[in-house]
Design an enzyme around this catalytic site. Structure first.
Site, PDB file in Angstrom:
ATOM      1  N   PRO K  10      15.548 -38.764  48.086  1.00 21.10           N
ATOM      2  CA  PRO K  10      15.151 -39.642  46.983  1.00 21.10           C
ATOM      3  C   PRO K  10      16.221 -40.633  46.544  1.00 21.10           C
ATOM      4  O   PRO K  10      17.387 -40.254  46.403  1.00 21.10           O
ATOM      5  CB  PRO K  10      14.848 -38.668  45.846  1.00 21.10           C
ATOM      6  CG  PRO K  10      14.558 -37.378  46.501  1.00 21.10           C
ATOM      7  CD  PRO K  10      15.327 -37.366  47.773  1.00 21.10           C
ATOM      8  N   ARG K  18      22.164 -49.877  43.600  1.00 20.82           N
ATOM      9  CA  ARG K  18      22.395 -49.136  42.366  1.00 20.82           C
ATOM     10  C   ARG K  18      23.808 -48.579  42.325  1.00 20.82           C
ATOM     11  O   ARG K  18      24.354 -48.203  43.355  1.00 20.82           O
ATOM     12  CB  ARG K  18      21.384 -47.988  42.240  1.00 20.82           C
ATOM     13  CG  ARG K  18      21.587 -46.901  43.244  1.00 20.82           C
ATOM     14  CD  ARG K  18      21.009 -45.548  42.808  1.00 20.82           C
ATOM     15  NE  ARG K  18      21.140 -44.607  43.914  1.00 20.82           N
ATOM     16  CZ  ARG K  18      20.985 -43.292  43.797  1.00 20.82           C
ATOM     17  NH1 ARG K  18      20.658 -42.764  42.650  1.00 20.82           N
ATOM     18  NH2 ARG K  18      21.145 -42.498  44.827  1.00 20.82           N
ATOM     19  N   TYR K  23      28.418 -45.533  44.952  1.00 27.23           N
ATOM     20  CA  TYR K  23      27.827 -45.403  46.286  1.00 27.23           C
ATOM     21  C   TYR K  23      28.253 -46.498  47.261  1.00 27.23           C
ATOM     22  O   TYR K  23      27.855 -46.490  48.417  1.00 27.23           O
ATOM     23  CB  TYR K  23      26.300 -45.369  46.173  1.00 27.23           C
ATOM     24  CG  TYR K  23      25.794 -44.231  45.317  1.00 27.23           C
ATOM     25  CD1 TYR K  23      25.926 -42.905  45.747  1.00 27.23           C
ATOM     26  CD2 TYR K  23      25.211 -44.458  44.081  1.00 27.23           C
ATOM     27  CE1 TYR K  23      25.476 -41.857  44.963  1.00 27.23           C
ATOM     28  CE2 TYR K  23      24.747 -43.409  43.289  1.00 27.23           C
ATOM     29  CZ  TYR K  23      24.892 -42.115  43.739  1.00 27.23           C
ATOM     30  OH  TYR K  23      24.454 -41.080  42.965  1.00 27.23           O
ATOM     31  N   ALA K  77      19.313 -36.117  45.153  1.00 27.75           N
ATOM     32  CA  ALA K  77      19.372 -35.143  44.062  1.00 27.75           C
ATOM     33  C   ALA K  77      18.618 -33.853  44.378  1.00 27.75           C
ATOM     34  O   ALA K  77      18.765 -32.861  43.666  1.00 27.75           O
ATOM     35  CB  ALA K  77      18.847 -35.758  42.775  1.00 27.75           C
ATOM     36  N   HIS K  80      20.329 -30.283  44.657  1.00 23.64           N
ATOM     37  CA  HIS K  80      20.699 -29.360  43.596  1.00 23.64           C
ATOM     38  C   HIS K  80      19.603 -28.376  43.203  1.00 23.64           C
ATOM     39  O   HIS K  80      19.832 -27.516  42.373  1.00 23.64           O
ATOM     40  CB  HIS K  80      21.160 -30.176  42.393  1.00 23.64           C
ATOM     41  CG  HIS K  80      22.136 -31.234  42.787  1.00 23.64           C
ATOM     42  ND1 HIS K  80      23.338 -30.936  43.392  1.00 23.64           N
ATOM     43  CD2 HIS K  80      22.071 -32.595  42.762  1.00 23.64           C
ATOM     44  CE1 HIS K  80      23.968 -32.071  43.679  1.00 23.64           C
ATOM     45  NE2 HIS K  80      23.225 -33.078  43.314  1.00 23.64           N
ATOM     46  N   HIS K 100      27.128 -36.595  51.758  1.00 21.54           N
ATOM     47  CA  HIS K 100      26.959 -37.319  50.491  1.00 21.54           C
ATOM     48  C   HIS K 100      27.893 -38.516  50.465  1.00 21.54           C
ATOM     49  O   HIS K 100      29.067 -38.387  50.829  1.00 21.54           O
ATOM     50  CB  HIS K 100      27.261 -36.407  49.291  1.00 21.54           C
ATOM     51  CG  HIS K 100      26.342 -35.250  49.208  1.00 21.54           C
ATOM     52  ND1 HIS K 100      25.080 -35.347  48.679  1.00 21.54           N
ATOM     53  CD2 HIS K 100      26.477 -33.967  49.615  1.00 21.54           C
ATOM     54  CE1 HIS K 100      24.481 -34.159  48.753  1.00 21.54           C
ATOM     55  NE2 HIS K 100      25.303 -33.317  49.322  1.00 21.54           N
ATOM     56  N   ARG K 107      31.867 -35.473  39.817  1.00 18.89           N
ATOM     57  CA  ARG K 107      30.901 -36.091  38.907  1.00 18.89           C
ATOM     58  C   ARG K 107      30.358 -35.049  37.916  1.00 18.89           C
ATOM     59  O   ARG K 107      31.119 -34.186  37.495  1.00 18.89           O
ATOM     60  CB  ARG K 107      29.779 -36.721  39.747  1.00 18.89           C
ATOM     61  CG  ARG K 107      30.333 -37.795  40.701  1.00 18.89           C
ATOM     62  CD  ARG K 107      29.271 -38.365  41.629  1.00 18.89           C
ATOM     63  NE  ARG K 107      28.217 -39.045  40.873  1.00 18.89           N
ATOM     64  CZ  ARG K 107      27.065 -39.459  41.403  1.00 18.89           C
ATOM     65  NH1 ARG K 107      26.841 -39.232  42.695  1.00 18.89           N
ATOM     66  NH2 ARG K 107      26.164 -40.052  40.671  1.00 18.89           N
TER      67      ARG K 107
END
Lengths: 149, 149, 149, 149, 149, 149, 149, 149, 149, 149, 149, 149
Positions: K10, K18, K23, K77, K80, K100, K107
């Site tokens: 996602p 973004r 990133y 995400a 997690h 990642h 973070r």
């Protein structure tokens, strides 16, 4: 003239009477006098107060925003849960030092957590009435060196 | 003559160079000199040391058991896990004050927990190099008034 | 004459009006009268008070240090967080019994934890106004048998 | 005639002999006699029992469902883990008061949590043998006022 | 000849001097001698060492991989956090018995958790210097019965 | 004559049959015989028992208060929750050593927590039937040196 | 006439002055005026109050039980620990909407937990002074549609 | 010339000998040679080190502040508790990549938490000696593209 | 002939009388009869038992090791803490299915955790007396297909 | 023209049918119509959507990045675990208000924790369909006062 | 020909647009091209995909079971909480490397826990698009040396 | 005709292929056939489905609200976090039985917690494909005895 507000929380009016093995024999009044004497030597003045009421303490912290260069606070047991007192300290721009007569880390588990410390300049604990004098010295020194931290 | 051992833990040799927004600009050597000067005024002497090795710090704490009236310790990050250092402090009968340059309660969560504090006389944090001077003052005062604590 | 201070915390002034399925129909005034009547029979006297202000409750606990042989306290919801009230109870040397009208262990999870209980002589909960009477009886008995605890 | 079953759990047979600073000097037999005497005055009768076996205690609680108007239970250390005893108390429709000789909230952490309390009418702790007498009084009073709770 | 390495961690060099109510009056040297004497009777030999340095202890554990039939380790306070020492013990194929002079389960909460125990053959604690002797006996017996575990 | 009671809890009657990779091949009877033989050599006598019933174990611990100089207990899985057994051990003044055949710290997480250990003199685990012999030796030694601990 | 009491807790008197990046520039007085103006349009009336004292807030909540159709409360930092305020809200039968100027879920961890929310009709946060207006609108609408909730 | 310091923590000197199902068969020396060879191809140089001493590792990290463009660190079990090593890495301005031979997330629970990772540029684990090579490649690439991160 | 032991724990003798909204109206005897009838159809036989005593249940589980092809157990509230019962089930090699009349996951939090389930073949809950029948069916089927699991 | 996307998560299509004591009687379509009507009055337009698929909701949030001035989202039960939805909201620069029909803080414990709230402008819950209207109003107002937040 | 499936979860379709400080600036398409180019050099081929739908990702992982020698996955995400994705990876026998772009350990707290890592061969994080290239290299190398792991 | 919907979640399409030591050798299709055959005997009909998409499963649960007398659901790994699926089951009024092929309590810790169970009629796990058949039997029986639960 450097003005320092010294705020004492719940039950500190009993200092010197209650649990003297923890808090020592000096009464709150004697601590007040030691501070006034030391302040005079340092060219400062202390405004020394005590209350058992969280709301009154918050009012005083708000009041310190004008005319004071620093705050010394011993929040008593409010240390461990009064987020409202913490928010008052954040809202006031005055530098704050948190003081405890006893070493709060050497007692019950819950005493070792302060919700106040994270918003203070620094913390002094376990040194008895001396802790107040050292805090005063540190705040005055910072005020002289233009407002510190 | 009052002898005070001042023990600095891992990474404190970099003070004044690393993260100066947290630890200030004074180098460890400058702190040493401030302490020596103040000690002289107070009729005391400081033995100032630093090591990155937990084992060395433990050796020093054990050594402080003879010929020293007090210890000032800034254990660096060992503060948060070195139970071995804590046991050494318990074994030594000398009064100890824990000092931190920054306010460890206003940083990462894990820094707010000290395994060292429960076995110290008191703790001073957040007041920069001043913290060392105040600790010295407190220890000397206690030594004069016959061994304090 | 045995003097017992009975202290009621926040919202207990509404007893008999609010949530009667939990707290019963007796008003706080009726509980006061039951206690006064029973006290008279036992050769004692009760000084019955209520406040919504933590600070006022602390003042009262401090006041109980002189002229009272015991304290009955229903701290209301302060039971669950007021370490300041707890410290006041510790500072006072009077024996204290904590009372709750409802069974605090049979309600919300957070109500089952009292920060007050560890510093009391004993705790009675879930027995309604009777709890006050039983606490009175116990305190008077202890006072007669020379100060109890 | 009001019948009250009084159930004592593991190790309570040693009361008066073990750790008397915690549990007092009265033996379990003396407590039994005090209760019987008081019961007589109140027009009630107590059936007083003790066992170190969880299963036996459960059998007794089940038995109390017929012919008893109330149960006083001091579950000893089963207080802290016997969900089976708790389920028995739930299954029995008799009103129950939990009693502890010492203040379980002023001792080890694990003693402050009772798995029994949430299913009782009320709890009395820290008042020594008096706690049993007060519980008896409360249960009888409730039975008279038509079955209580 | 059966060789057993006996490794003592931080602060154990002070045994017999510090906190004798916890650790007893025997010095580490006396424990060494007791072990040597008992070893001789059992047809074994002990190599007895102590260091305050985690790194040195790890070096020794690695060294034990050759020429030793077993290790007795009292890791001092490293017991509670030194995963590096644990990994060293895992890497060494020698059977290990963990020993503590005091009963670590009867002291501070954090002392009851050992990161070392899960990788040892067994644990003996609370039996003072005897603990070392019993560990020696057990290891020798296992070595005779062809390498134990 | 030194008398030692050896108490074995639930499922230990199956030792030597069940999970032999964990508990070894010796049956409980063989352990009993080893202990009796060793006791004889040491001028002592063991009274060896086993039950699956918590209540019976508590009865035995209470019985040990008279005529026994020490208790060796392997509480089986009651180790992990029987606060009632723990209270019985506290009430008895006899010195106790807790023994486990397997290393309880090297198995499931919940096995590494003993509610019994904090009230024992010491703990031995992971050494198989040897653990019982070592415990016996330690208790006898202490009894000779006038009652130990 | 629909009467709505608007209750503001500790430090909200500083709104518009302190931490304006979080709470915006509108003063509490300006929020009061916005509310009064909007109320008028909706055919309602607001009674707008602020105090730093938990006890005063509780008194007000109790007062709201008569003559008010709804309560808007911004409990400030009391949100996070004042179970006494919560109990007052439960005791009052008036519908309550909790309002926060900032998004309490996007700040410190402890701010995301409200002990007040579970007893309110609803919660609005993060929308600045608008939050108060929206709460007013919702309460008035519900009062019109016969008392809401 | 790009200089990369490669730091290996406790027990990594045993790589290739211990637990080869976890760490593979390559010895630390072979990994060193692979890295030197690859470095040469990439126009870089590696300074490869190993120590079992936390203090030595901290000294090395501090040393890396001059003359090195990057650090590859495999802290061994110190990964899980050495906040002192973490602070050293923060103090050093050199970019750091943390490497583990095995997948630390697929082993014991406590191995999945690294106190080091939050202050590194990145982490590579589970890829055996390849992990070192990939880290080297990444650091060199970043150095070429002017210092990366 | 396939023999299945059906073991019921504390308070299950009250099934059909207590809390029928949770446990249904069938008595334990009716469940026994349903099982016997169904067993007969399946060419099996059930040995149906109940006790409030943990020790008795453990004895029975041990007994099941001979002459039984399977065990159905409803441990009542022992489900949530009896590690001793769990160990007995592990020691027995018979396949076991755990059954609960009510859905233990839809009640109090503590009921959703079973210390028994991890050592069973499977678990059936929430299906009332049917759960027993389904468990029987499953065990018989497995025994036929040569011992299942 | 101000465009607002209104996103409804899993099961919200059943609103008005399921658990009406919690969610009210209005269907999702009726809420849509209320919003469209109110939007028109405010000079805005709503694009109202619902899906049971997390992936679809993420697609929509991404789509909102162009041509929309705000998002109203009721994520249904995804509120409590969909970090992927949260990341989508962070990635989109549109201001977002989270809405819940019921007061999520007055229901099951797990419902009081939203992983979405920390990345929203604000949250409205417990006010039924009104919550949507108030959110719309707030977003439109902010868009007019140039983009809000 | 070595086939590697590269799966992106996602919001990764927004990479490069973004939060570029986290990133980086490379778009997902650019990363795809870098990988294809590198794959060609290594004699391999990548099949690069992205979806916001957990179900689609699971379908792809299942598809990878045939015709692919390895999988590179950046679960976004879902890392997690998606135990379903984890189970898919376990079911597939293909070696997997988790990648990642950012250092998830530097973070928010919740990002440092991956439910995916324990079932992967290895993990690379914090190295930006390079992480993909390094993972590719590692997988290809392993495939050549006959299937890796 | 009794209609039962059987819903299978992520990865269950691989049953019989993946981890057969856990899930057995029967394929999902074989389970489907067993169920259809058994249903026929019981005078019922099953509608058997599988999807890897949470959203699709939710759609199906909603669909089951019409024309189905019961649902059997094996949610796969969604069991452990899909509150959205749970809410769908709550919204549907059909009785539901949760089924797992393996004993989820005997595997990883996180598998022992189901967010689905609290809203089901009952749960069957660990009995392989039999679990489905038993669930079917139970649901049909309940439908006959007029809707069960």
């Amino acid at each position: 003239m450097i003005m320092i507000m010294v705020i004492n929380g719940p039950n500190l009016n009993l200092t010197g009477e209650r649990e003297t093995h923890l808090y020592g024999n000096a009464t709150l009044n004697e601590i007040k006098e030691m501070l006034e004497e030391r302040a005079e030597k340092l060219g400062a003045k202390v405004d020394f107060r005590q209350s058992n009421h969280e709301g009154v303490l918050i009012d005083w912290v708000q009041e310190s925003r004008e005319g004071f260069q620093g705050v010394i606070i011993n929040p008593g047991a409010l240390t461990h849960y009064s987020y409202a007192l913490r928010d008052a300290l954040v809202a006031a721009s005055t530098p704050v030092i948190e003081v405890h007569l006893s070493n709060i880390h050497a007692r019950e588990e819950w005493r070792s957590r302060s919700v106040i410390s994270p918003v203070c300049l620094g913390v002094i604990c376990g040194l008895g009435p001396q802790g107040y004098l050292l805090a005063l010295e540190a705040l005055v020194k910072m005020s002289v060196v233009e407002g510190g931290a």
